[in-house]
Design an enzyme around this catalytic site. Sequence first.
Site, PDB file in Angstrom:
ATOM      1  N   GLU A 265     -31.702 -65.980  -4.829  1.00 62.83           N
ATOM      2  CA  GLU A 265     -33.124 -66.113  -4.469  1.00 62.83           C
ATOM      3  C   GLU A 265     -33.424 -65.522  -3.096  1.00 62.83           C
ATOM      4  O   GLU A 265     -33.808 -66.255  -2.171  1.00 62.83           O
ATOM      5  CB  GLU A 265     -33.508 -67.596  -4.468  1.00 62.83           C
ATOM      6  CG  GLU A 265     -33.303 -68.291  -5.790  1.00 62.83           C
ATOM      7  CD  GLU A 265     -33.531 -69.793  -5.701  1.00 62.83           C
ATOM      8  OE1 GLU A 265     -33.612 -70.347  -4.587  1.00 62.83           O
ATOM      9  OE2 GLU A 265     -33.622 -70.417  -6.765  1.00 62.83           O
ATOM     10  N   PRO A 266     -33.253 -64.227  -2.916  1.00 62.34           N
ATOM     11  CA  PRO A 266     -33.514 -63.650  -1.598  1.00 62.34           C
ATOM     12  C   PRO A 266     -35.011 -63.601  -1.281  1.00 62.34           C
ATOM     13  O   PRO A 266     -35.825 -63.290  -2.152  1.00 62.34           O
ATOM     14  CB  PRO A 266     -32.961 -62.226  -1.737  1.00 62.34           C
ATOM     15  CG  PRO A 266     -33.115 -61.915  -3.191  1.00 62.34           C
ATOM     16  CD  PRO A 266     -32.895 -63.212  -3.918  1.00 62.34           C
ATOM     17  N   ARG A 304     -43.347 -67.041  13.762  1.00 59.80           N
ATOM     18  CA  ARG A 304     -41.882 -67.180  13.853  1.00 59.80           C
ATOM     19  C   ARG A 304     -41.352 -67.268  15.291  1.00 59.80           C
ATOM     20  O   ARG A 304     -40.486 -68.091  15.570  1.00 59.80           O
ATOM     21  CB  ARG A 304     -41.179 -66.047  13.108  1.00 59.80           C
ATOM     22  CG  ARG A 304     -41.511 -65.996  11.599  1.00 59.80           C
ATOM     23  CD  ARG A 304     -40.595 -65.073  10.816  1.00 59.80           C
ATOM     24  NE  ARG A 304     -39.274 -65.642  10.652  1.00 59.80           N
ATOM     25  CZ  ARG A 304     -38.224 -65.306  11.340  1.00 59.80           C
ATOM     26  NH1 ARG A 304     -38.305 -64.344  12.248  1.00 59.80           N
ATOM     27  NH2 ARG A 304     -37.073 -65.901  11.150  1.00 59.80           N
ATOM     28  N   TYR A 308     -39.522 -70.809  15.580  1.00 59.30           N
ATOM     29  CA  TYR A 308     -38.052 -70.784  15.469  1.00 59.30           C
ATOM     30  C   TYR A 308     -37.391 -70.082  16.655  1.00 59.30           C
ATOM     31  O   TYR A 308     -36.210 -69.750  16.578  1.00 59.30           O
ATOM     32  CB  TYR A 308     -37.622 -70.035  14.204  1.00 59.30           C
ATOM     33  CG  TYR A 308     -38.352 -70.408  12.949  1.00 59.30           C
ATOM     34  CD1 TYR A 308     -38.222 -71.678  12.395  1.00 59.30           C
ATOM     35  CD2 TYR A 308     -39.173 -69.487  12.303  1.00 59.30           C
ATOM     36  CE1 TYR A 308     -38.889 -72.014  11.230  1.00 59.30           C
ATOM     37  CE2 TYR A 308     -39.838 -69.816  11.134  1.00 59.30           C
ATOM     38  CZ  TYR A 308     -39.696 -71.077  10.608  1.00 59.30           C
ATOM     39  OH  TYR A 308     -40.357 -71.404   9.454  1.00 59.30           O
ATOM     40  N   CYS A 334     -55.371 -69.579  22.287  1.00 62.17           N
ATOM     41  CA  CYS A 334     -55.402 -70.444  23.462  1.00 62.17           C
ATOM     42  C   CYS A 334     -54.283 -71.475  23.408  1.00 62.17           C
ATOM     43  O   CYS A 334     -54.517 -72.686  23.277  1.00 62.17           O
ATOM     44  CB  CYS A 334     -56.775 -71.083  23.590  1.00 62.17           C
ATOM     45  SG  CYS A 334     -57.951 -69.854  24.146  1.00 62.17           S
ATOM     46  N   GLU A 335     -53.104 -70.954  23.410  1.00 59.82           N
ATOM     47  CA  GLU A 335     -51.845 -71.701  23.521  1.00 59.82           C
ATOM     48  C   GLU A 335     -50.863 -70.657  23.985  1.00 59.82           C
ATOM     49  O   GLU A 335     -51.132 -69.454  23.870  1.00 59.82           O
ATOM     50  CB  GLU A 335     -51.371 -72.204  22.157  1.00 59.82           C
ATOM     51  CG  GLU A 335     -52.078 -73.430  21.721  1.00 59.82           C
ATOM     52  CD  GLU A 335     -51.262 -74.282  20.763  1.00 59.82           C
ATOM     53  OE1 GLU A 335     -50.031 -74.362  20.896  1.00 59.82           O
ATOM     54  OE2 GLU A 335     -51.906 -74.859  19.890  1.00 59.82           O
ATOM     55  N   TYR A 362     -42.265 -64.160   5.876  1.00 61.23           N
ATOM     56  CA  TYR A 362     -42.794 -65.334   6.581  1.00 61.23           C
ATOM     57  C   TYR A 362     -43.741 -64.921   7.714  1.00 61.23           C
ATOM     58  O   TYR A 362     -43.807 -65.581   8.739  1.00 61.23           O
ATOM     59  CB  TYR A 362     -41.648 -66.220   7.088  1.00 61.23           C
ATOM     60  CG  TYR A 362     -40.673 -66.561   5.983  1.00 61.23           C
ATOM     61  CD1 TYR A 362     -41.016 -67.468   4.994  1.00 61.23           C
ATOM     62  CD2 TYR A 362     -39.427 -65.940   5.904  1.00 61.23           C
ATOM     63  CE1 TYR A 362     -40.145 -67.755   3.950  1.00 61.23           C
ATOM     64  CE2 TYR A 362     -38.544 -66.228   4.862  1.00 61.23           C
ATOM     65  CZ  TYR A 362     -38.916 -67.133   3.892  1.00 61.23           C
ATOM     66  OH  TYR A 362     -38.056 -67.415   2.861  1.00 61.23           O
TER      67      TYR A 362
HETATM   68  N1  LLP Z   1     -34.650 -70.350  -2.175  1.00 60.59           N
HETATM   69  C1  LLP Z   1     -35.144 -71.506  -1.702  1.00 60.59           C
HETATM   70  C2  LLP Z   1     -35.081 -72.712  -2.523  1.00 60.59           C
HETATM   71  C3  LLP Z   1     -35.726 -71.534  -0.423  1.00 60.59           C
HETATM   72  O1  LLP Z   1     -36.211 -72.674   0.048  1.00 60.59           O
HETATM   73  C4  LLP Z   1     -35.788 -70.337   0.343  1.00 60.59           C
HETATM   74  C5  LLP Z   1     -36.388 -70.339   1.667  1.00 60.59           C
HETATM   75  C6  LLP Z   1     -35.267 -69.149  -0.196  1.00 60.59           C
HETATM   76  C7  LLP Z   1     -34.698 -69.207  -1.463  1.00 60.59           C
HETATM   77  C8  LLP Z   1     -35.302 -67.836   0.525  1.00 60.59           C
HETATM   78  O2  LLP Z   1     -34.639 -67.817   1.744  1.00 60.59           O
HETATM   79  P1  LLP Z   1     -34.522 -66.424   2.557  1.00 60.59           P
HETATM   80  O3  LLP Z   1     -33.732 -65.485   1.680  1.00 60.59           O
HETATM   81  O4  LLP Z   1     -35.895 -65.908   2.763  1.00 60.59           O
HETATM   82  O5  LLP Z   1     -33.853 -66.742   3.811  1.00 60.59           O
HETATM   83  N2  LLP Z   1     -39.880 -69.597   7.447  1.00 60.59           N
HETATM   84  C9  LLP Z   1     -38.481 -69.464   7.836  1.00 60.59           C
HETATM   85  C10 LLP Z   1     -37.566 -69.425   6.637  1.00 60.59           C
HETATM   86  C11 LLP Z   1     -37.735 -70.635   5.755  1.00 60.59           C
HETATM   87  C12 LLP Z   1     -37.086 -70.450   4.444  1.00 60.59           C
HETATM   88  C13 LLP Z   1     -37.503 -71.504   3.488  1.00 60.59           C
HETATM   89  N3  LLP Z   1     -36.843 -71.395   2.237  1.00 60.59           N
HETATM   90  C14 LLP Z   1     -38.324 -68.213   8.692  1.00 60.59           C
HETATM   91  O6  LLP Z   1     -39.308 -67.533   8.905  1.00 60.59           O
HETATM   92  O7  LLP Z   1     -37.234 -67.934   9.155  1.00 60.59           O
END
Ligand code: LLP
Length: 407
Positions: A265-266, A304, A308, A334-335, A362
């Site tokens: 699930e990328p 982000r 983070y 305004c932050e 994201y």
């Molecule tokens: N599968 C599931 C169940 C997930 O919850 C996520 C991400 C993914 C796959 C995909 O993960 P990725 O390949 O994109 O790393 N907003 C944060 C990342 C939060 C990810 C949430 N879940 C950021 O901007 O770093």
Amino acid sequence: MHKPTHIQGVALEVLAKEFGTPLYLYDGEKIVQQIQALQTAFAAVPLRIKYATKALSSLSVLSLIRNAGAELDAVSLEEVKLGLLAGSTAAEIIYTPSGVSFAEIQEAVQIGVMVNVDSLPLLEKFGQTYGSTVPVCIRINPHILAGGNLKISTGHKDSKFGISIEQLPQILELVQQYQISVVGLHLHTGSDIYDAAVFLKGGNVLFEAAMQFPDLRFLDFGGGFKVAYSSEDKATDIPELGRIVSAAFQEFCKTYGRQLELWIEPGKFLVSEAGYLLVQATVVKETPTLNFVGVDSGLNHLIRPMMYDAYHDIYNLSNREGATENYTVVGYICETDTLASQRQLHTVKEGDVLVIQNAGAYGFTMSSNYNARLRPAEVLLWKGKAHLIRKREEFEDLIRNQELIQW
Ligand code: LLP
């Protein structure tokens, strides 16, 4: 990092003029290349790529991703509906919500997507309601702390996600009691996971649990493959990941006695590097300590860095040569919304276009109307042509659902 002036032969300066700033720009060919890189790396197994819709869910992007052979992971019914609208079939979508009401689950079953169950109470309700009639996937929490940032780590023992691997006996009891048809096991340990060995570690947890479920069709390893956010940053070695995970998976399938599918699930890996946020310098302001560049964007468009402490490379598109200076790039919110702290950029003057890199994942999906600011337009580049895939918001969008009661 490569700092392009052109993508697919199209000048970014021209796009900034034509569509205005702030602007989210996506390189469709890069997205497709990333899908192909995964397909190549995992060629030895029956692979299904379930793109994490939450990373970037604009309809035309979802359609492009489907055309390139990937399916979807959705975390809300709205994401499911976006996927369907963009051309996916329900059978291609895995629905992985976290702690939602059973009414939502029932709607998902009605639509026909594969439900990924993430708690024992939900598993019990599912069993009571559907018995063996609706195949289901179970999300396991493998108790693995992965990635560098706890905020985006989801598979450790204190995480809210999934059913703890220590609760496997309770899972099996419910499955037995209601004759639940478990066809998949899933885990997702977090985002920005560099080390391919972590995926193998998760895999081993799945392999062991899987022996208890005779009717499996797939194991889902989740997403989280790391991309590089700067020249010094590391990325997951995808060919190595494919090699070691596929080998272990094939070995497992022999023991299991049947060939299963391997799902991944990328999110970031498919869309992060393909995305650019083009912003315009509105003010250059020296203080006794810092040299600030203010831009026509902020945490409302890219949260982000604030959420983070994420690092995003940035460059001055309008001035590519000569002296550089140290700048702190800040938004108009305004932050304190520092997008880039103390970076060497070619001298910036008012009106210059700056490009923030790795903005595909994201970025837009986590944007907001904070400070009553409007969201940017989105443009997708495909075969050398710029397509406006989302109009810039207008004031009308801010007030559309409001009822003004004048007291
Ligand atoms: N599968 C599931 C169940 C997930 O919850 C996520 C991400 C993914 C796959 C995909 O993960 P990725 O390949 O994109 O790393 N907003 C944060 C990342 C939060 C990810 C949430 N879940 C950021 O901007 O770093």
